[in-house]
Design a protein around this motif. Structure first.
Motif, PDB file in Angstrom:
ATOM      1  N   TRP A  93      60.470 -41.208  26.243  1.00 22.58           N
ATOM      2  CA  TRP A  93      59.296 -41.569  27.030  1.00 22.58           C
ATOM      3  C   TRP A  93      58.812 -42.898  26.468  1.00 22.58           C
ATOM      4  CZ3 TRP A  93      55.539 -38.528  30.090  1.00 22.58           C
ATOM      5  CH2 TRP A  93      56.051 -37.308  30.522  1.00 22.58           C
ATOM      6  N   GLU A  94      58.313 -43.768  27.342  1.00 21.87           N
ATOM      7  CA  GLU A  94      57.928 -45.093  26.854  1.00 21.87           C
ATOM      8  C   GLU A  94      56.806 -45.021  25.821  1.00 21.87           C
ATOM      9  OE1 GLU A  94      57.455 -46.751  30.741  1.00 21.87           O
ATOM     10  OE2 GLU A  94      59.254 -47.970  30.536  1.00 21.87           O
ATOM     11  N   HIS A  95      55.964 -43.979  25.914  1.00 20.95           N
ATOM     12  CA  HIS A  95      54.868 -43.927  24.952  1.00 20.95           C
ATOM     13  C   HIS A  95      55.381 -43.777  23.532  1.00 20.95           C
ATOM     14  CE1 HIS A  95      54.861 -39.359  25.848  1.00 20.95           C
ATOM     15  NE2 HIS A  95      55.356 -39.505  24.636  1.00 20.95           N
ATOM     16  N   GLN A 131      56.620 -29.655  26.673  1.00 23.08           N
ATOM     17  CA  GLN A 131      56.335 -30.866  25.908  1.00 23.08           C
ATOM     18  C   GLN A 131      55.842 -30.524  24.509  1.00 23.08           C
ATOM     19  OE1 GLN A 131      57.991 -33.365  26.963  1.00 23.08           O
ATOM     20  NE2 GLN A 131      56.435 -34.844  27.489  1.00 23.08           N
ATOM     21  N   PHE A 188      66.815 -42.684  32.856  1.00 17.47           N
ATOM     22  CA  PHE A 188      65.942 -43.484  33.710  1.00 17.47           C
ATOM     23  C   PHE A 188      64.597 -42.785  33.824  1.00 17.47           C
ATOM     24  CE2 PHE A 188      65.082 -46.773  36.618  1.00 17.47           C
ATOM     25  CZ  PHE A 188      64.366 -46.255  37.683  1.00 17.47           C
ATOM     26  N   GLY A 189      63.524 -43.545  33.620  1.00 15.27           N
ATOM     27  CA  GLY A 189      62.227 -42.892  33.643  1.00 15.27           C
ATOM     28  C   GLY A 189      61.975 -42.235  32.295  1.00 15.27           C
ATOM     29  N   SER A 190      61.138 -41.222  32.290  1.00 13.88           N
ATOM     30  CA  SER A 190      60.798 -40.576  31.017  1.00 13.88           C
ATOM     31  C   SER A 190      61.776 -39.472  30.725  1.00 13.88           C
ATOM     32  CB  SER A 190      59.394 -39.979  31.117  1.00 13.88           C
ATOM     33  OG  SER A 190      58.509 -40.956  31.558  1.00 13.88           O
ATOM     34  N   ASN A 223      61.893 -36.086  31.915  1.00 10.07           N
ATOM     35  CA  ASN A 223      60.519 -35.595  31.760  1.00 10.07           C
ATOM     36  C   ASN A 223      60.365 -34.546  30.666  1.00 10.07           C
ATOM     37  OD1 ASN A 223      59.976 -37.422  33.700  1.00 10.07           O
ATOM     38  ND2 ASN A 223      59.309 -35.977  35.249  1.00 10.07           N
ATOM     39  N   ALA A 224      60.193 -33.281  31.031  1.00 16.56           N
ATOM     40  CA  ALA A 224      59.938 -32.283  29.988  1.00 16.56           C
ATOM     41  C   ALA A 224      61.093 -31.317  29.787  1.00 16.56           C
ATOM     42  CB  ALA A 224      58.679 -31.482  30.323  1.00 16.56           C
ATOM     43  N   GLU A 234      57.727 -52.423  22.036  1.00 18.81           N
ATOM     44  CA  GLU A 234      57.561 -52.904  23.416  1.00 18.81           C
ATOM     45  C   GLU A 234      58.705 -52.386  24.262  1.00 18.81           C
ATOM     46  OE1 GLU A 234      56.838 -57.008  22.547  1.00 18.81           O
ATOM     47  OE2 GLU A 234      54.692 -56.686  22.579  1.00 18.81           O
ATOM     48  N   ASN A 235      59.455 -53.244  24.907  1.00 13.67           N
ATOM     49  CA  ASN A 235      60.452 -52.690  25.817  1.00 13.67           C
ATOM     50  C   ASN A 235      61.808 -52.514  25.161  1.00 13.67           C
ATOM     51  OD1 ASN A 235      60.925 -55.480  25.599  1.00 13.67           O
ATOM     52  ND2 ASN A 235      62.162 -55.390  27.434  1.00 13.67           N
ATOM     53  N   TYR A 273      56.544 -47.828  22.860  1.00 15.42           N
ATOM     54  CA  TYR A 273      56.071 -49.064  23.458  1.00 15.42           C
ATOM     55  C   TYR A 273      55.187 -49.885  22.547  1.00 15.42           C
ATOM     56  CZ  TYR A 273      56.450 -51.927  27.535  1.00 15.42           C
ATOM     57  OH  TYR A 273      56.816 -52.931  28.404  1.00 15.42           O
ATOM     58  N   LEU A 274      54.344 -49.208  21.739  1.00 15.70           N
ATOM     59  CA  LEU A 274      53.452 -49.993  20.879  1.00 15.70           C
ATOM     60  C   LEU A 274      54.234 -50.674  19.766  1.00 15.70           C
ATOM     61  CD1 LEU A 274      50.375 -47.636  20.591  1.00 15.70           C
ATOM     62  CD2 LEU A 274      50.604 -49.700  21.939  1.00 15.70           C
TER      63      LEU A 274
END
Lengths: 272, 208
Positions: B130-132, B25, B74-76, B112-113, B139-140, B135-136
């Motif tokens: 990754w959503e982080h 990461q 799908f996912g991070s 993931n990583a 959003e989605n 997201y701020l």
């Protein structure tokens, strides 16, 4: 899991149609009857007419959480719920319905669909959507406004038996939430073969149903669940969940249902 | 140990040691920050554009594939544009007719990583899904985030320079492979004939 009242199916008008046995799934509105064996004497035109007369399709629906979207403030904001439920959860439901049109997987209950699409570890594309729909339903129902505090009676005794004390369980749950890498879920499950409660983490969309265990609580650790409210502070999110959001009533009813499948010994009659 | 080597070593060919996620990461995020610049965007040029058009048909198709990879992870995870050198890490596997055309640009997505270093590709561009990462601000709406990234943030100069490094690295390794093959050949032909002791009445050994 909430069941919606259903219309009884209309009999199929083609002479050899029969119905797929009905099983409740969340938000099923109508029942489909589909002719499976077609005699050669039916022309294509007749067939399509009779199909049109009797065929109704069922879809998985988006169930609403059992509380208003702002009811979980300040631990989970209204905006998070609007996005999480209204966009993410809804997207999973819509994608699943789209994937299931004209698919041989049509007609399962949600739990069966998850096990089938998991395919013993080699999941097919429908798995992600199906599992996420189920997981999110389970998640909304695991929470309530003014939740948290302590479980009561038999449930507390069971937790103390399996974890040593309630605060051990709480610590283990929060620790699992913090150490999960990537997207996933943290669960309190009842292990069917070991006959005890346990805390597990899963990645992405995996759900303990696929291993035959019985989920009791779940916490969504995908970043979309907490990022707006807590940014990267997973610890506070998990602590607030356990202390203020988790619905022990829902947990108790799930445990009671689980005990129909798993023998946990003498029933723990709560002392008033 | 270089961070890249640490990432590959910790990955342990699929059975990662605990430091893997952190090392990977760190590397991924460094790579990601360097892929962006204020006032970025636009279109690539030069060698990079040539290769994009050669391997994807057109710049638009490459962008479409990259966006599709970013949106369907799908996912991070991460979406990548990478340079694939098509080598096998097996000692005696050599390409009999090596040519530049074997090396291609590819779009990949990883969970993931994980990153394409682990497959021995040379990454050129990374998009953090990754959503982080979004997201701020979005959003989605991951699609808006990816589009804005590609329209306004990506630094094609950095990508081009990474491409040059990747091509040089691939040529160097091809030369090393070629030399090794030639050395093998030389060794095979110059090997001294083995002394053979034949079972005969004559006790003398046959030598040349």
């Amino acid at each position: 899991m909430r069941f919606q009242l259903l219309r009884s199916p209309s009999p199929s008008s083609s002479c050899c149609g029969y119905q797929i046995p009905f099983q409740p799934s969340n938000g099923v509105l109508l029942l489909r009857s589909s002719p499976m064996k077609i005699p050669k004497s039916h022309t294509k035109k007749k067939l399509s007419q009779s199909r049109r007369a009797s065929e109704v399709l069922a879809y998985y629906g988006l169930t609403t959480p059992p509380y208003k979207l702002d009811a979980l403030e300040p631990y989970m904001s209204k905006r998070t719920l609007e996005l999480h439920w209204g966009e993410h959860h809804r997207h999973y439901v819509d994608s699943l319905n789209k994937q299931l049109t004209n698919s041989p997987l049509y007609g399962y209950t949600m739990e069966e669909l998850i096990k089938v699409t998991y395919n013993n570890g080699n999941p097919i594309p429908e798995f992600n959507n199906a599992a996420q729909v189920w997981n999110h339903d389970f998640f909304w129902e695991s929470m309530q406004p003014d939740g948290g505090n302590l479980p009561c009676g038999g449930l507390l005794q069971q937790i103390e038996k399996d974890f040593g004390s309630f605060s051990n369980f709480r610590d283990e749950f929060v620790h699992s939430a913090m150490t999960l890498f990537g997207s996933g879920w943290v669960w309190l499950i009842l292990k069917t073969n070991e006959r005890r409660l346990s805390v597990v983490r899963t990645s992405n969309a995996i759900c303990p149903l696929v291993w035959g265990d019985i989920p009791i609580i779940c916490l969504d650790m995908w970043e979309h669940a907490y990022y707006l409210d807590y940014k990267d502070d997973k610890r506070t999110y998990a602590i607030n969940f356990i202390d203020h959001l988790v619905s022990w009533h829902a947990v108790t009813s799930r445990m009671m249902r689980a005990e129909a499948f798993v023998n946990l010994g003498e029933p723990k009659i709560p002392v008033a | 140990m270089e961070l890249e080597d640490m990432v590959v070593a910790a990955y342990n060919k699929g059975d990662p040691h605990p430091p893997f996620v952190h090392a990977a990461q760190i590397w991924n995020h460094d790579f990601f920050w360097q892929s962006m610049k204020p006032g970025g965007g636009g279109e690539p040029s030069g060698r990079l554009m040539e290769l994009i058009e050669r391997d994807f048909g057109s710049y638009e198709r490459m962008i479409k594939e990259l966006k599709h990879a970013a949106l369907t992870q799908f996912g991070s995870g991460w979406a990548w544009l990478a340079y694939k050198a098509n080598r096998l890490e097996v000692g005696n596997a050599v390409n009999p007719c090596p040519s530049e055309k074997d090396n291609k640009l590819v779009v990949a997505k990883t969970p993931n990583a994980v990153n394409p270093l682990l497959w021995d590709y040379s990454p050129l561009l990374a998009i953090d899904v990754w959503e982080h990462a979004y997201y701020l601000d979005y959003e989605n709406r991951r699609a808006d985030y990816v589009s804005t990234f590609l329209d306004k943030l990506v630094s094609w100069e950095v990508v081009s320079s990474r491409l040059e490094n990747a091509i040089n690295r691939a040529t160097e390794r091809a030369k090393v492979d070629e030399k090794r093959r030639q050395d093998d050949d030389v060794e095979a032909t110059s090997r001294k004939p083995v002394e053979m002791y034949l079972d005969s009445d004559n006790d003398d050994s046959e030598t040349e």
